[in-house]
Design a protein around this motif. Structure first.
Motif, PDB file in Angstrom:
ATOM      1  N   ILE A  32      -3.210  -6.307  -3.996  1.00  0.00           N
ATOM      2  CA  ILE A  32      -4.754  -5.050  -4.082  1.00  0.00           C
ATOM      3  C   ILE A  32      -3.747  -3.846  -3.162  1.00  0.00           C
ATOM      4  O   ILE A  32      -3.215  -4.116  -2.531  1.00  0.00           O
ATOM      5  CB  ILE A  32      -6.108  -5.987  -2.873  1.00  0.00           C
ATOM      6  CG1 ILE A  32      -5.095  -6.043  -1.362  1.00  0.00           C
ATOM      7  CG2 ILE A  32      -6.803  -7.261  -2.919  1.00  0.00           C
ATOM      8  CD1 ILE A  32      -6.608  -6.902  -0.613  1.00  0.00           C
ATOM      9  N   SER A  33      -5.056  -2.803  -3.344  1.00  0.00           N
ATOM     10  CA  SER A  33      -4.643  -1.808  -3.277  1.00  0.00           C
ATOM     11  C   SER A  33      -5.395  -1.230  -1.903  1.00  0.00           C
ATOM     12  O   SER A  33      -6.635  -2.102  -1.576  1.00  0.00           O
ATOM     13  CB  SER A  33      -5.307  -0.919  -3.966  1.00  0.00           C
ATOM     14  OG  SER A  33      -4.901   0.843  -2.895  1.00  0.00           O
ATOM     15  N   VAL A  34      -4.544  -1.509  -0.733  1.00  0.00           N
ATOM     16  CA  VAL A  34      -5.501  -0.472   0.854  1.00  0.00           C
ATOM     17  C   VAL A  34      -5.389   0.492   1.019  1.00  0.00           C
ATOM     18  O   VAL A  34      -4.959   1.257   0.869  1.00  0.00           O
ATOM     19  CB  VAL A  34      -4.628  -1.459   1.530  1.00  0.00           C
ATOM     20  CG1 VAL A  34      -5.486  -1.807   3.118  1.00  0.00           C
ATOM     21  CG2 VAL A  34      -4.483  -3.281   1.338  1.00  0.00           C
ATOM     22  N   ILE A  35      -6.426   0.953   1.461  1.00  0.00           N
ATOM     23  CA  ILE A  35      -7.194   2.479   2.026  1.00  0.00           C
ATOM     24  C   ILE A  35      -8.000   2.351   3.408  1.00  0.00           C
ATOM     25  O   ILE A  35      -9.111   1.229   3.764  1.00  0.00           O
ATOM     26  CB  ILE A  35      -8.140   3.007   0.728  1.00  0.00           C
ATOM     27  CG1 ILE A  35      -6.866   3.312  -0.569  1.00  0.00           C
ATOM     28  CG2 ILE A  35      -7.946   4.364   0.368  1.00  0.00           C
ATOM     29  CD1 ILE A  35      -7.988   3.993  -1.951  1.00  0.00           C
ATOM     30  N   ILE A  36      -7.967   2.802   4.320  1.00  0.00           N
ATOM     31  CA  ILE A  36      -8.197   2.458   5.213  1.00  0.00           C
ATOM     32  C   ILE A  36      -8.714   4.125   5.892  1.00  0.00           C
ATOM     33  O   ILE A  36      -7.323   5.111   5.854  1.00  0.00           O
ATOM     34  CB  ILE A  36      -6.838   1.710   6.372  1.00  0.00           C
ATOM     35  CG1 ILE A  36      -7.159   0.271   5.723  1.00  0.00           C
ATOM     36  CG2 ILE A  36      -8.135   1.740   8.023  1.00  0.00           C
ATOM     37  CD1 ILE A  36      -5.654  -0.301   7.077  1.00  0.00           C
ATOM     38  N   MET A  41      -3.149   3.009   2.308  1.00  0.00           N
ATOM     39  CA  MET A  41      -1.470   2.412   2.913  1.00  0.00           C
ATOM     40  C   MET A  41      -0.998   1.256   2.022  1.00  0.00           C
ATOM     41  O   MET A  41       0.028   1.026   2.106  1.00  0.00           O
ATOM     42  CB  MET A  41      -2.315   1.299   3.498  1.00  0.00           C
ATOM     43  CG  MET A  41      -3.221   1.610   4.802  1.00  0.00           C
ATOM     44  SD  MET A  41      -2.738   2.477   5.260  1.00  0.00           S
ATOM     45  CE  MET A  41      -1.725   2.112   7.019  1.00  0.00           C
ATOM     46  N   GLY A  42      -1.175   1.540   0.491  1.00  0.00           N
ATOM     47  CA  GLY A  42      -0.174   1.122  -0.220  1.00  0.00           C
ATOM     48  C   GLY A  42      -0.823  -0.363  -0.693  1.00  0.00           C
ATOM     49  O   GLY A  42      -2.287  -1.043  -0.849  1.00  0.00           O
ATOM     50  N   ILE A  43       0.062  -1.259  -1.478  1.00  0.00           N
ATOM     51  CA  ILE A  43       0.010  -2.624  -2.167  1.00  0.00           C
ATOM     52  C   ILE A  43      -0.087  -3.414  -1.070  1.00  0.00           C
ATOM     53  O   ILE A  43       1.469  -3.364  -0.408  1.00  0.00           O
ATOM     54  CB  ILE A  43       1.242  -3.275  -3.344  1.00  0.00           C
ATOM     55  CG1 ILE A  43       0.530  -1.555  -4.284  1.00  0.00           C
ATOM     56  CG2 ILE A  43       0.498  -4.521  -3.452  1.00  0.00           C
ATOM     57  CD1 ILE A  43      -0.794  -1.911  -4.383  1.00  0.00           C
ATOM     58  N   TYR A  44      -0.765  -4.445  -0.794  1.00  0.00           N
ATOM     59  CA  TYR A  44      -1.086  -5.655   0.484  1.00  0.00           C
ATOM     60  C   TYR A  44      -0.923  -6.813  -0.754  1.00  0.00           C
ATOM     61  O   TYR A  44      -1.815  -6.697  -2.084  1.00  0.00           O
ATOM     62  CB  TYR A  44      -2.057  -5.618   1.644  1.00  0.00           C
ATOM     63  CG  TYR A  44      -1.452  -4.602   2.205  1.00  0.00           C
ATOM     64  CD1 TYR A  44      -0.689  -5.180   4.138  1.00  0.00           C
ATOM     65  CD2 TYR A  44      -1.412  -2.957   2.184  1.00  0.00           C
ATOM     66  CE1 TYR A  44      -0.513  -4.356   4.560  1.00  0.00           C
ATOM     67  CE2 TYR A  44      -0.288  -2.087   3.194  1.00  0.00           C
ATOM     68  CZ  TYR A  44      -0.550  -2.868   4.621  1.00  0.00           C
ATOM     69  OH  TYR A  44       0.008  -2.301   5.556  1.00  0.00           O
ATOM     70  N   ALA A  45      -0.766  -7.936   0.241  1.00  0.00           N
ATOM     71  CA  ALA A  45      -0.759  -9.273  -0.629  1.00  0.00           C
ATOM     72  C   ALA A  45      -1.663 -10.041   0.252  1.00  0.00           C
ATOM     73  O   ALA A  45      -2.186  -9.715   1.383  1.00  0.00           O
ATOM     74  CB  ALA A  45       0.543 -10.004   0.007  1.00  0.00           C
TER      75      ALA A  45
END
Length: 73
Positions: A32-36, A41-45
């Motif tokens: 998933i793409s993470v935005i905080i 924040m990039g791609i996270y699992a």
């Protein structure tokens, strides 16, 4: 969620796809793409946890879930 490198990047996803293909219990695992706060924040699992939903998703009967501590590896 965790950094993809925590679980060997794409290899973990491939592993779970192989388990699914062989009709073995597998975790739902996706990227998933993470935005905080507006910061990308990039791609996270995103990895499923060990609970009742894991058993339900795999169409299995309820029973104990045993996990080996990763600290031993």
């Amino acid at each position: 969620i965790q950094h993809p490198g925590t679980r060997s990047y794409i290899r973990e996803w491939i592993y779970h796809q192989c388990l699914k293909r062989e009709n073995l219990i597998y975790l739902r695992y996706k990227f998933i793409s993470v935005i905080i706060n507006g910061e990308n924040m990039g791609i996270y699992a995103l990895e499923e946890n060990f609970d009742k939903r894991l058993i339900e998703n795999n169409h299995r009967k309820e029973g104990p879930i045993i996990k080996i501590s990763e600290d031993l590896i």
